[in-house]
Every structure is written in structure tokens, then in C-alpha cells.
Scaffold this motif. Structure first.
Motif, PDB file in Angstrom:
ATOM      1  N   LEU A  12       0.836  -1.206   0.000  1.00  0.00           N
ATOM      2  CA  LEU A  12       0.000   0.000   0.000  1.00  0.00           C
ATOM      3  C   LEU A  12       0.869   1.254   0.000  1.00  0.00           C
ATOM      4  N   THR A  13       1.903   1.266   0.831  1.00  0.00           N
ATOM      5  CA  THR A  13       2.814   2.404   0.916  1.00  0.00           C
ATOM      6  C   THR A  13       3.552   2.607  -0.406  1.00  0.00           C
ATOM      7  N   VAL A  14       3.976   1.521  -1.011  1.00  0.00           N
ATOM      8  CA  VAL A  14       4.699   1.599  -2.275  1.00  0.00           C
ATOM      9  C   VAL A  14       3.799   2.154  -3.383  1.00  0.00           C
ATOM     10  N   ALA A  15       2.534   1.744  -3.398  1.00  0.00           N
ATOM     11  CA  ALA A  15       1.594   2.246  -4.405  1.00  0.00           C
ATOM     12  C   ALA A  15       1.371   3.746  -4.255  1.00  0.00           C
ATOM     13  N   THR A  16       1.253   4.206  -3.020  1.00  0.00           N
ATOM     14  CA  THR A  16       1.057   5.640  -2.769  1.00  0.00           C
ATOM     15  C   THR A  16       2.284   6.433  -3.197  1.00  0.00           C
ATOM     16  N   ALA A  17       3.455   5.902  -2.890  1.00  0.00           N
ATOM     17  CA  ALA A  17       4.690   6.590  -3.276  1.00  0.00           C
ATOM     18  C   ALA A  17       4.813   6.687  -4.789  1.00  0.00           C
ATOM     19  N   ALA A  18       4.396   5.670  -5.510  1.00  0.00           N
ATOM     20  CA  ALA A  18       4.432   5.703  -6.969  1.00  0.00           C
ATOM     21  C   ALA A  18       3.550   6.825  -7.504  1.00  0.00           C
ATOM     22  N   ALA A  19       2.348   6.958  -6.936  1.00  0.00           N
ATOM     23  CA  ALA A  19       1.431   8.013  -7.368  1.00  0.00           C
ATOM     24  C   ALA A  19       1.994   9.390  -7.039  1.00  0.00           C
ATOM     25  N   ASP A  20       2.594   9.518  -5.844  1.00  0.00           N
ATOM     26  CA  ASP A  20       3.196  10.801  -5.448  1.00  0.00           C
ATOM     27  C   ASP A  20       4.322  11.190  -6.403  1.00  0.00           C
ATOM     28  N   ALA A  21       5.179  10.233  -6.732  1.00  0.00           N
ATOM     29  CA  ALA A  21       6.325  10.518  -7.598  1.00  0.00           C
ATOM     30  C   ALA A  21       5.871  10.930  -8.997  1.00  0.00           C
ATOM     31  N   ALA A  22       4.828  10.288  -9.494  1.00  0.00           N
ATOM     32  CA  ALA A  22       4.310  10.649 -10.813  1.00  0.00           C
ATOM     33  C   ALA A  22       3.802  12.082 -10.822  1.00  0.00           C
ATOM     34  N   GLU A  23       3.111  12.494  -9.773  1.00  0.00           N
ATOM     35  CA  GLU A  23       2.587  13.856  -9.698  1.00  0.00           C
ATOM     36  C   GLU A  23       3.708  14.884  -9.521  1.00  0.00           C
ATOM     37  N   GLN A  24       4.709  14.540  -8.704  1.00  0.00           N
ATOM     38  CA  GLN A  24       5.817  15.471  -8.472  1.00  0.00           C
ATOM     39  C   GLN A  24       6.627  15.704  -9.741  1.00  0.00           C
ATOM     40  N   ALA A  25       6.813  14.641 -10.521  1.00  0.00           N
ATOM     41  CA  ALA A  25       7.561  14.792 -11.768  1.00  0.00           C
ATOM     42  C   ALA A  25       6.820  15.714 -12.731  1.00  0.00           C
ATOM     43  N   ALA A  26       5.522  15.560 -12.804  1.00  0.00           N
ATOM     44  CA  ALA A  26       4.711  16.384 -13.712  1.00  0.00           C
ATOM     45  C   ALA A  26       4.641  17.833 -13.255  1.00  0.00           C
ATOM     46  N   ALA A  27       4.889  18.057 -11.945  1.00  0.00           N
ATOM     47  CA  ALA A  27       4.825  19.424 -11.421  1.00  0.00           C
ATOM     48  C   ALA A  27       6.096  20.215 -11.703  1.00  0.00           C
ATOM     49  N   GLY A  28       7.120  19.548 -12.228  1.00  0.00           N
ATOM     50  CA  GLY A  28       8.378  20.235 -12.506  1.00  0.00           C
ATOM     51  C   GLY A  28       8.213  21.334 -13.543  1.00  0.00           C
ATOM     52  N   ALA A  29       9.028  22.338 -13.403  1.00  0.00           N
ATOM     53  CA  ALA A  29       8.896  23.512 -14.269  1.00  0.00           C
ATOM     54  C   ALA A  29       9.142  23.177 -15.737  1.00  0.00           C
ATOM     55  N   ALA A  30      10.029  22.238 -15.980  1.00  0.00           N
ATOM     56  CA  ALA A  30      10.374  21.925 -17.364  1.00  0.00           C
ATOM     57  C   ALA A  30       9.632  20.708 -17.889  1.00  0.00           C
ATOM     58  N   TRP A  31       8.549  20.354 -17.234  1.00  0.00           N
ATOM     59  CA  TRP A  31       7.827  19.137 -17.640  1.00  0.00           C
ATOM     60  C   TRP A  31       7.265  19.263 -19.047  1.00  0.00           C
ATOM     61  N   GLY A  32       7.557  18.264 -19.824  1.00  0.00           N
ATOM     62  CA  GLY A  32       6.970  18.212 -21.157  1.00  0.00           C
ATOM     63  C   GLY A  32       6.848  16.785 -21.624  1.00  0.00           C
ATOM     64  N   GLY A  33       6.912  15.867 -20.666  1.00  0.00           N
ATOM     65  CA  GLY A  33       6.910  14.448 -21.005  1.00  0.00           C
ATOM     66  C   GLY A  33       5.520  13.883 -21.195  1.00  0.00           C
TER      67      GLY A  33
END
Length: 550
Positions: free
Chosen positions: A140-161
Motif C-alpha cells: 500500500l505504501t509503495v503504491a502511494t509513493a508511486a502516485a506521489d512521484a508521478a505527480e511530483q515529476a509532472a509538477a516540474g517547471a520543465a515538464w513536457g513528457g
């Protein structure tokens, strides 16, 4: 080059996930210490994804034959459904719910990066909803961390992926969270390993990232902590959160079944099962659910499912003295029995056997029997097919298990009532050969019969039957035909007891009429002196009544 998140990507994801879990299966099994150290988490996750992959292939085959192409909703929906019906173990059931959560978002047909981020978040939330008592430091913890990391990456200023970058970020976030699990859950810290279920999820997310990026990586998942952490920060808190779960004195049985039921009935079932045991996970929806629980009273867990709806594909595993070791404890001898109903599955489990419950028209494959033999964790196994038509399948399973070092005896039971008789004389304390002889003799001394309903007009040894007629069969042959089930049952009993007998066993099917057992018991008492009668609620659907005479 990156690939879009579409039906083809889902198909590729399934294939890569199976390859990854195949590589990691034994390593994951070896670190399985929570909630029960039964050494099968990797195997259970592999079997869960195998079922998901088969469902996806079936969806593609169906569209190909129709001259169409599957869409994302078709593929991801098939993957989630396949995982649901084939989920094994605690972690496999949770992963099935995770896939269902992703489907709730991706079924709209949008495979964009934003949709994948939302799907990962919904997946993580749905796993917490499915588990009765969530514990951190787990999948459960690992699944939540995966979702958090995906959102944090997309929040980056240079996101275009795109979706591939989202999947890769989720995978890396999951890897990082997995390495922290020994500091969150004391039992992992003491063993110096990461969570086995979380390890499997990292492999699954890595396969998704590979499917979308086109860059396949076979880097193994780290399964060991940097060092044992018996005093790791947060361990005492986690211990209190997990009180009563994962200890060596925990419940004796793992019970899993599919359930057809309404939402309101499932809510009541959750409450009932939560009072019976632990590690409760109920996943699914839209009338079909997968139920997983660890209990001491396996029969009560199955009965609760019967009250809620229609349970089937019941699997009950006896932990058999499982300890907090890194390898599953081996018992000297076990019994594996094929049974046609949920009630019979509970009865066998209470007697210490590992039941393989089947639905009408869906006989188990030899691979399923081999898996049941493996899960018994025994050096010697008595295999009871309980069906004349399964003799070749059971023989193949026994032969395969022997090549794996298990001593297997195939007891030639042709009916569930013969299996009950054999199980009644099973004695693990005597020699293997003596036990085989005693069980075989008990089965052979039990004449068997059943009542069935004719599906179509047919010729039988007793004459021509019409669709809907009640058929009375003794030793597999039709001996009487009629329209009244009770009268046919009495006629069958009289024929069998005319040759003598001391005990009658009645196994009532799911469709047996009310009061049938009482009427037959009175008939036996009145017509056949000194003959005892025992009645079981079998729950089988193919035959309203099974009869045994010893």
C-alpha cells in the motif's frame, strides 16, 4: 522511442510483467515474512498476472475474429478482470484492486500522461479501500509513493513528457519507497528485507515503464535492506498498528473465493469476516468480488460468503505451522482434495486438508492441482480427485509433483463421499504406505450415488429421460428416473442398502429442497434398522444430493 498508452501497450505491459515476475518470483518468495511467512508471494503475484495476461489475449483474439481492433478500455478492463478472477494470496488480491482502480480512470479511453497520473492515484486509493486494516510499510505504501512521484515529476517547471515519463517516475518512486519499508514495519526490519508485495509492485511498474518507453531493463529489484533494523525508527509504532497480524500464533487458514453478490451484502460480509480473522481484503465490484482472509475457522468464512451471495472457486490453504522463517515450513504429510462445493471445501479444510473447489463444467487443470500440492508445503501428499473424470488430470499432476521431490499418492476416489470416507481414516502418524492402504480401502468400501437433473432427452440404462427429469445414479450409472426428487432419493437409498450398510452420508447441494435431509433420515430409520445417517451441507450446484453408503 516512447509508445502511446493504448491497447497494444497494455498487451506489452502484461507480457513484460510476466517476464519480470518470472525472474523475481523465487527471490520474492524467499523474503515473504509478512503477513504470514508462507513463502509464496512471488508465485501468487505471477499467477495473478498470468490470469490477467490470458484475459488480455482473449480480448485481442475476440476483436480479431470480429474484424475489429481493441481499444484501451477493452484491454485495461480485460487485464483488471483477469487479475480479479485469478488473484492469489494477499498481495495478488491487492494488485487486482490496484488494476481495477487504474481501469476506473483509463476506461474513458484517454491514455495521456495526465490520465495515467490520475489512474495511479486512484489505484493507490483503491487499495486502501480494499484492505480492512491498512498497514504502512507494505505494498500500500509503495503504491502511494508511486502516485506521489508521478505527480511530483509532472509538477516540474520543465515538464513536457508523456505517459512513458509518468510511468518511469512512478517506478522510481516505488523503488525508493520499497527500500524504506524495513524502517516502517518491524517484522521486515528484524529480517532485514523489504516488503515482498511491494517488491512485486515495483516489478509491475517497471514493466509498465518499459512497455511505454521501449527501453526494456532487466535490473533486479533490491530485496534486502542495507542492514537489519530491529530498532528502526517507527518500528514500534508499526508493530502496534499491526498488532495481531503477522505473528506466529496467527490464524491457521487462508481462505480465498470469488463471490457473486450485491454491494450491500458485501458490506455486511466485510464486517462478519473482520470479526473472524485478519488480513482481510475484499476487491471487485459490479456484482463480482474476490474475497481474501486469514481465519482459524475456514468453514465459517465460507459460510459467510454463502450468506452474502454465491461463492465459487474456493481455495483454502492450511498454513501448517508456518513460522517467521524466510522459507515456508514443511509438514510431513498433507491431503489435497478436489471438491465440488463451498460447503465441502470448508469441511475438508476443517479436517486439515487443502481443498480445490471447482464450479460445474470447469474441472481443474493439472497445473492447478500441482499448485495446490505445492501450497500444501508437505513432503508427502495424498491427492483425492473425487471424480472419475479427473483420474487422468490428477495422475498428470501427481507425476509432475513427484518430479519436484514430493511423494504423492493418488487415492482413487470417484466421488466426494468417497473422499470424505478416505479423509476420515487419514492418519499422518502412521507410515505413508499404511496410510495409502487405509484411505484407499475406506474409499473403495464406500458405494456412491448422486441425484442429477437431466438437461436434455437422452437414452440411459434405466430408459429414456426427458429434460428436467430427476436421475438417480449409482456408481455413475442411471438406475432410476422420475419427477420427484425425494422419491428418487428414497429409491436410490433402498437399492444401495439392500446390499447392506452401516452408515449413510448425505451431502446436500445448493439447490436441494428444504426438508430433504429430514425426510430421508426418517426413511432410513423406518426401513433400515441400525443404519446411521450423517448430513453435510455441500453447496455443490451440479447435483442436488450426493449419497454414500459404508
Amino acid at each position: 522511442m516512447p509508445y502511446p498508452l493504448d491497447a497494444a501497450a497494455v498487451r506489452s505491459w502484461c507480457g513484460l510483467a510476466l517476464e519480470a515476475l518470472g525472474r523475481e518470483r523465487e527471490r520474492i518468495d524467499a523474503i515473504n515474512v509478512y503477513p504470514v511467512a508462507d513463502g509464496d508471494t512471488g508465485t501468487n503475484l505471477y499467477l495473478t498476472l498470468e490470469s490477467a495476461a490470458r484475459a488480455v489475449e482473449a480480448a485481442f483474439d475476440g476483436h480479431t475474429s470480429a474484424g475489429t481492433a481493441p481499444c484501451l478500455a477493452d484491454a485495461i478492463g480485460a487485464m483488471a478482470h483477469g487479475a480479479l478472477i485469478g488473484a492469489r494470496g494477499n498481495s495478488g488480491t491487492i494488485v487486482a484492486q490496484l488494476l481495477r482502480g487504474m481501469t476506473e480512470v483509463l476506461a474513458a479511453g484517454d491514455g495521456s500522461a495526465g490520465a495515467l497520473r490520475q489512474a495511479l492515484r486512484r489505484a493507490a486509493a483503491s487499495t486502501y479501500e480494499a484492505v480492512a486494516h491498512p498497514v504502512e510499510g507494505t505494498v500500500l505504501t509503495v503504491a502511494t509513493a508511486a502516485a506521489d512521484a508521478a505527480e511530483q515529476a509532472a509538477a516540474g517547471a520543465a515538464w513536457g513528457g508523456g505517459a512513458a515519463e509518468v510511468a518511469r517516475a512512478a517506478h522510481e518512486g516505488a523503488r525508493t519507497a520499497l527500500q524504506a519499508t524495513p524502517g516502517q514495519l518491524a517484522v521486515l526490519g528484524r529480517a532485514g528485507v523489504v516488503d515482498a508485495g511491494g517488491c512485486g509492485l515495483v516489478a509491475l511498474l517497471g514493466a509498465l515503464a518499459d512497455a511505454l518507453s521501449g527501453e526494456v531493463s532487466a535490473t533486479p529489484v533490491a530485496v534486502r535492506a542495507d542492514a537489519p533494523l530491529p530498532e528502526a525508527a517507527g518500528c514500534e509504532v508499526a508493530d502496534r498498528a499491526a498488532a495481531g497480524r503477522g505473528d506466529p500464533e496467527g490464524p491457521a487458514f487462508e481462505v480465498i473465493y470469488l463471490l457473486e453478490a450485491e454491494d450491500a451484502a458485501v458490506a455486511r460480509l466485510r464486517t462478519r469476516l473482520d470479526g473472524l480473522g485478519d488480513s482481510l481484503v475484499v476487491v471487485g465490484g459490479d456484482g463480482l468480488w474476490n474475497v481474501h482472509v486469514h481465519v482459524d475457522d475456514a468453514g465459517a468464512a465460507v459460510e459467510a460468503g454463502i450468506e452474502a451471495g454465491r461463492p465459487y472457486r474456493v481455495r483454502i490453504t492450511h498454513f501448517g505451522g508456518v513460522t517467521r522463517a524466510k522459507e515456508p515450513a514443511m509438514t510431513a504429510r498433507a491431503v489435497v482434495a478436489v471438491v465440488p462445493g463451498a460447503g465441502l471445501a470448508g469441511l475438508c479444510a476443517e479436517a486439515g486438508a487443502t481443498p480445490v473447489a471447482v464450479r460445474p463444467g470447469e474441472p481443474p487443470a493439472s497445473g492447478e492441482l500441482v499448485q495446490a500440492i505445492r501450497q500444501a508445503h508437505a513432503r508427502e501428499v495424498m491427492l483425492l480427485p473425487n471424480d472419475a473424470d479427473l483420474r487422468h488430470t490428477a495422475a498428470a499432476a501427481a507425476e509432475q509433483a513427484r518430479t519436484e521431490g514430493v511423494r504423492v499418492a493418488l487415492i482413487p476416489t470417484r466421488s466426494a463421499v468417497q473422499g470424505i470416507a478416505a479423509l476420515a481414516v487419514h492418519e499422518p502418524g502412521r507410515s505413508f504406505d499404511e496410510d495409502v492402504v487405509a484411505m484407499t480401502a475406506a474409499a473403495g468400501a464406500t458405494r456412491y450415488a448422486e441425484l442429477a437433473i437431466a438437461e436434455r432427452q437422452s437414452w440411459t440404462m434405466a430408459g429414456v429421460c426427458q429434460a428436467g427429469d430427476v436421475l438417480g445414479l449409482i456408481d455413475g450409472d442411471v438406475v432410476v428416473i422420475g419427477s420427484d426428487l425425494t422419491r428418487i432419493a428414497m429409491a436410490v437409498l433402498d437399492r444401495m442398502l439392500s446390499a447392506g450398510g452401516e452408515m449413510v452420508t448425505l451431502v446436500l447441494g445448493a439447490d436441494a429442497p428444504d426438508g430433504l435431509a429430514e425426510r430421508l433420515e426418517r426413511h432410513v430409520r423406518a426401513r433400515h434398522l441400525a443404519v446411521d445417517t450423517v448430513v453435510y451441507e455441500g453447496g455443490q450446484h451440479a447435483a442436488p444430493l450426493l449419497i454414500g453408503v459404508e
